[in-house]
Design a protein around this motif. Sequence first.
Motif, short mmCIF file in Angstrom:
data_model
loop_
_atom_site.label_atom_id
_atom_site.label_comp_id
_atom_site.label_asym_id
_atom_site.label_seq_id
_atom_site.Cartn_x
_atom_site.Cartn_y
_atom_site.Cartn_z
N LEU A 304 0.83 -1.21 0.00
CA LEU A 304 0.00 0.00 0.00
C LEU A 304 0.87 1.26 0.00
O LEU A 304 0.59 2.22 -0.73
CB LEU A 304 -0.92 0.00 1.22
N ARG A 305 1.90 1.27 0.78
CA ARG A 305 2.77 2.45 0.85
C ARG A 305 3.50 2.69 -0.47
O ARG A 305 3.71 3.83 -0.88
CB ARG A 305 3.78 2.30 1.99
N LYS A 306 3.86 1.61 -1.14
CA LYS A 306 4.62 1.75 -2.37
C LYS A 306 3.75 2.05 -3.58
O LYS A 306 4.12 2.88 -4.43
CB LYS A 306 5.41 0.46 -2.63
N HIS A 307 2.58 1.42 -3.66
CA HIS A 307 1.79 1.51 -4.88
C HIS A 307 0.49 2.29 -4.72
O HIS A 307 0.07 2.98 -5.66
CB HIS A 307 1.46 0.11 -5.40
N TRP A 308 -0.15 2.20 -3.56
CA TRP A 308 -1.43 2.87 -3.38
C TRP A 308 -1.23 4.35 -3.05
O TRP A 308 -1.96 5.21 -3.49
CB TRP A 308 -2.21 2.18 -2.26
N MET A 309 -0.24 4.62 -2.23
CA MET A 309 0.04 5.98 -1.80
C MET A 309 1.53 6.26 -1.89
O MET A 309 2.18 6.57 -0.88
CB MET A 309 -0.48 6.20 -0.38
#
Length: 331
Positions: A304-309
């Motif tokens: 999530l940290r790398k791709h979502w946000m």
Amino acid sequence: MSTFRILSLDGGGIRGIITATMLQRLSADQRLRGWLDSADLIAGTSTGGLLALGLAHGVDLQRIRDLYETKGREIFDDSWLDDLVDLGQVAGAEYDNRKLERELRSIFGETTLAQLQKRVLITAFDLDNESADLKRRTWKPKLFHNFPGPDSDGAALAYKMGLYTSAAPTYFPSVDGYIDGGVFANNPSMCALTQTQDARIRNHPALSEIVLLSLGTGTPLVYVPGKRLDWGFAQWAQPLISLMLDGVSGIADYQCGKILNERYHRLAPVLPPSVSFPLDAVKRVPDMIQFAEGLDLSATIQWLRKHWMPDQAGTQPAAPRRSGAARRMAR
């Protein structure tokens, strides 16, 4: 490059408490503040459809979780009188869906899909399209959505969509001729991805702009031993329901993974050997919560940290904002 974020939620009956608990845990992580609010499309099947509708309506995660914990027993209540009428499920569905309808009405009222705060895609199966042309009369999958365009279902009532998508065969009766979308897409990830590429939707995102998080409800280690099963209807009836609702999720996982590569992530925790949570196992909700609370979510948090946000990776969390891809599709 703009990012279009899809959250996809599997079916699984009362096991939706596992999904709700995982969502709550992810949302409580300070490094992911606002990630759920920034979803551009929420897709769901069955219990995942109920979650998707609730999230798109702005219902608090704790209230959603409370529904499973406090109302589950009422929704999956099988009285002796009902058993007598339906001959112990031989001639009727296991449960009445009137209590589920009451709960959905209390949440959504007369809210339509178009009035929800987010784009949604809800799966169901139409048992009869009622075409006047007998050469075209058939059953078919149905994807209800609130994207603008000529095929939009924006006028459909949200509570009705919840009843349609959760009408699992043998568990609940059909509603207006619709049954649970899990019979063809218990994992609606591929349905959601395909919907964003519909040519009838103006300014839809490119595949390269899409990230997709898919959540399961707990994968049971189920198998049927034997090399040659000479079974008939009686022996296959119950296994076939499980095959439809639990066994078809893998193909969507495979397809989305091949299309989106690292921009796709699937969180489908596997249940321990010999552990199984049936769709109506309301008495085991505490066990499901304990299972979900003990899961290692670090890989999902990292994704999530790398791709979502990605703008927030390694920085202080910022308030969520609507992506450029989502703004284009809203026009």
